[in-house]
Design a protein around this motif. Structure first.
Motif, mmCIF file in Angstrom:
data_model
loop_
_atom_site.group_PDB
_atom_site.id
_atom_site.type_symbol
_atom_site.label_atom_id
_atom_site.label_comp_id
_atom_site.label_asym_id
_atom_site.label_seq_id
_atom_site.Cartn_x
_atom_site.Cartn_y
_atom_site.Cartn_z
ATOM 1 N N ASP A 30 7.155 -7.469 2.193
ATOM 2 C CA ASP A 30 6.461 -6.443 1.416
ATOM 3 C C ASP A 30 5.011 -6.829 1.153
ATOM 4 O O ASP A 30 4.124 -5.977 1.154
ATOM 5 C CB ASP A 30 7.174 -6.230 0.063
ATOM 6 C CG ASP A 30 8.459 -5.439 0.240
ATOM 7 O OD1 ASP A 30 8.553 -4.682 1.227
ATOM 8 O OD2 ASP A 30 9.356 -5.577 -0.611
ATOM 9 N N ASP A 31 4.793 -8.118 0.945
ATOM 10 C CA ASP A 31 3.451 -8.594 0.598
ATOM 11 C C ASP A 31 2.705 -9.062 1.848
ATOM 12 O O ASP A 31 2.107 -10.141 1.874
ATOM 13 C CB ASP A 31 3.545 -9.737 -0.419
ATOM 14 C CG ASP A 31 4.403 -10.900 0.090
ATOM 15 O OD1 ASP A 31 5.136 -10.708 1.098
ATOM 16 O OD2 ASP A 31 4.345 -11.996 -0.494
ATOM 17 N N MET A 34 -0.846 -10.469 1.715
ATOM 18 C CA MET A 34 -0.965 -11.859 1.269
ATOM 19 C C MET A 34 -0.640 -12.833 2.409
ATOM 20 O O MET A 34 -1.088 -13.979 2.420
ATOM 21 C CB MET A 34 0.002 -12.106 0.103
ATOM 22 C CG MET A 34 -0.134 -13.485 -0.537
ATOM 23 S SD MET A 34 1.230 -13.803 -1.686
ATOM 24 C CE MET A 34 0.883 -12.558 -2.939
ATOM 25 N N LYS B 33 -0.164 -3.541 5.769
ATOM 26 C CA LYS B 33 1.267 -3.232 5.872
ATOM 27 C C LYS B 33 1.515 -2.070 6.836
ATOM 28 O O LYS B 33 2.461 -2.108 7.634
ATOM 29 C CB LYS B 33 1.864 -2.894 4.502
ATOM 30 C CG LYS B 33 3.375 -2.732 4.559
ATOM 31 C CD LYS B 33 4.046 -3.074 3.259
ATOM 32 C CE LYS B 33 5.562 -3.044 3.429
ATOM 33 N NZ LYS B 33 6.019 -4.022 4.438
#
Lengths: 109, 109, 109, 109
Positions: A30-31, A34, B33
């Motif tokens: 999800d990240d 990062m 994402k």
């Protein structure tokens, strides 16, 4: 291939596989934003370790010329992976550390 | 190498470079994402095109065995890249389409 | 990618193709035993140039760390190829010299 | 990575290393002309197995698309190596056979 070379080759191949797996797994987190620096280092580390493994397997002296750069990218990739709690990052950090160590031993052999 | 082989080789190398550039640029986008599928396809497409280019350069008949798979990954990568407005994605989509076409021409040669 | 990077990338890709072609052609020469050192250097040179091209395409700073080793293998491979009158060896020698020069320019950029 | 994937990955990496070693050793044999087909197949087999290993490590479905071609080049390379009594050829033949078998098991998995 002697025992030390085989041990270095195994460490290189394990590091390639761990980096490839980590990059793919990071892309599904999800990240993912990062994880972008981790993915970038995984790509470079996998490619540099893979070339070093190829040259080592064929008995090329140029394999040894790449060990310093290979150890350096393993160090950078391992440090970045170690920051993240994801299992694939921790596994990759461990593989990078083992590979860095094996490269450094090869440099003094 | 004849003219058609050189043209295919150029398309493969251009596709490798476009995919590598696109993957790196995607990793630096804010919406990373959303770019994850693009990055994943870029990696596979770059690697498969690079191998095909190597085998083609060395005159291996196995290059031709890879053209169908190479055309397929170029199609998939090009379609994904085409969805995104980023300049690097549009450039990669164009390189993938040209490479897919060159592979398909090679398959019938 | 700016003009100098593209020029270096083109030189690297041309060197990979020339080395791959030279190795295959050497294997088909009558005097293949005399060509063995050329074949061995062709393999290493193609692999090191190919990795450098990949890292350069993706904008990795590690590309620059490989330029010195890349220039060195191009010099060695080019000098070996230049000893042989075969057209593929002379073409490879020329590609290696151009790539060595491009790497050295990249090192000072 | 599950046990079967790891086993396939190990077979692929072992085959890459055996092919690279065999090609280099063949180049140093007195009868290098007789070994030319072996060297040519070693190069292609190493490259195709290496790509398959990379794609498998990263969990790409495209790894599975390459298994048929990978099994085929392993079969061809193994049959050529098996003709020669050199220890490196016999070792490579064995690695190719194991890798071919692992690829065929992967195709039916």
């Amino acid at each position: 291939m002697n025992t030390q070379h085989q041990s270095l080759l195994d460490a290189l191949n394990a590091c390639v596989a761990a980096c490839e797996n980590c990059a793919s797994a990071c892309l599904q987190e999800d990240d993912v934003k990062m994880m972008a620096p981790c993915i970038a280092l995984d790509r470079d580390c996998a490619d540099i370790c893979a070339l070093t493994a190829r040259l080592l397997s064929r008995g090329s002296e140029h394999a040894w010329h790449l060990l310093r750069e290979c150890a350096e990218i393993c160090r950078l990739c391992g440090e970045e992976c170690a920051k993240h709690a994801h299992a694939h990052c921790q596994a990759c950090a461990a593989a990078c550390r083992r590979c860095e160590e094996a490269c450094r031993q090869g440099m003094t052999a």
